[in-house]
Design a protein around this motif. Structure first.
Motif, PDB file in Angstrom:
ATOM      1  N   ILE A  11      -9.353  18.463  40.858  1.00 39.35           N
ATOM      2  CA  ILE A  11     -10.548  18.459  41.714  1.00 39.35           C
ATOM      3  C   ILE A  11     -11.585  17.483  41.162  1.00 39.35           C
ATOM      4  N   ILE A  14     -10.433  13.950  41.901  1.00 40.88           N
ATOM      5  CA  ILE A  14     -10.579  13.628  43.328  1.00 40.88           C
ATOM      6  C   ILE A  14     -12.036  13.338  43.656  1.00 40.88           C
ATOM      7  N   THR A  18     -13.089   9.604  44.737  1.00 40.00           N
ATOM      8  CA  THR A  18     -13.634   9.464  46.092  1.00 40.00           C
ATOM      9  C   THR A  18     -15.061   8.917  46.047  1.00 40.00           C
ATOM     10  N   ILE A  67      -0.901  14.848  43.223  1.00 34.07           N
ATOM     11  CA  ILE A  67      -1.847  15.573  44.083  1.00 34.07           C
ATOM     12  C   ILE A  67      -3.087  14.713  44.333  1.00 34.07           C
ATOM     13  N   GLY A  68      -3.549  14.024  43.298  1.00 38.47           N
ATOM     14  CA  GLY A  68      -4.712  13.146  43.441  1.00 38.47           C
ATOM     15  C   GLY A  68      -4.480  12.032  44.439  1.00 38.47           C
ATOM     16  N   VAL A  70      -2.379  11.846  46.983  1.00 34.39           N
ATOM     17  CA  VAL A  70      -2.286  12.341  48.360  1.00 34.39           C
ATOM     18  C   VAL A  70      -3.651  12.793  48.879  1.00 34.39           C
ATOM     19  N   LEU A  71      -4.363  13.585  48.088  1.00 37.79           N
ATOM     20  CA  LEU A  71      -5.649  14.099  48.564  1.00 37.79           C
ATOM     21  C   LEU A  71      -6.718  13.006  48.683  1.00 37.79           C
ATOM     22  N   ILE A  74      -5.991  11.176  51.887  1.00 34.30           N
ATOM     23  CA  ILE A  74      -6.399  11.950  53.062  1.00 34.30           C
ATOM     24  C   ILE A  74      -7.923  11.974  53.202  1.00 34.30           C
ATOM     25  N   ILE A  75      -8.616  12.207  52.108  1.00 30.13           N
ATOM     26  CA  ILE A  75     -10.081  12.220  52.146  1.00 30.13           C
ATOM     27  C   ILE A  75     -10.619  10.851  52.550  1.00 30.13           C
TER      28      ILE A  75
END
Length: 111
Positions: A11, A14, A18, A67-68, A70-71, A74-75
């Motif tokens: 988290i 990400i 971002t 996971i980073g 992909v997320l 998407i974000i």
């Protein structure tokens, strides 16, 4: 606990990644602070994950990065309007499949 710390690390990464796009080369203060705090949290919680010695660094990093990736993709699609073409989507699917295979079949992970 190892998985909870790894989730917090992901988290943080990400959030940091971002926000990094919005920093404009660290010239905008609030996105820069958010990015730095996100990365500090990410590395702190990753260090706790690795300190527990139940999750090898390579496996932890594989989960973190998969996971980073992909997320964040998407974000970024929703936040920045960045488009993903089919090869990018297929590549991310392969990354997820690789992590699932490691988790299910690898003896490197304590189940």
């Amino acid at each position: 606990m190892k998985w909870l710390f790894l989730i917090f690390a992901i988290i943080g990464e990400i959030i940091g990644t971002t926000a990094l796009k919005s920093t404009d080369g660290f010239t905008k203060i609030y996105p820069s602070i958010l990015s730095i705090v996100g990365y500090i949290a990410a590395f702190y919680f990753l260090s706790l994950t690795l300190t527990l010695k139940y999750l090898p660094v390579g496996i932890a990093y594989a989960f973190w990065s998969a996971i980073g990736i992909v997320l964040v993709a998407i974000i970024s699609y929703f936040l920045y309007g960045q488009k993903l073409d089919m090869p990018a989507i297929i590549g991310m699917i392969f990354i997820i499949i690789g992590v699932v295979i490691m988790n299910i079949f690898s003896n490197s992970i304590s189940h």
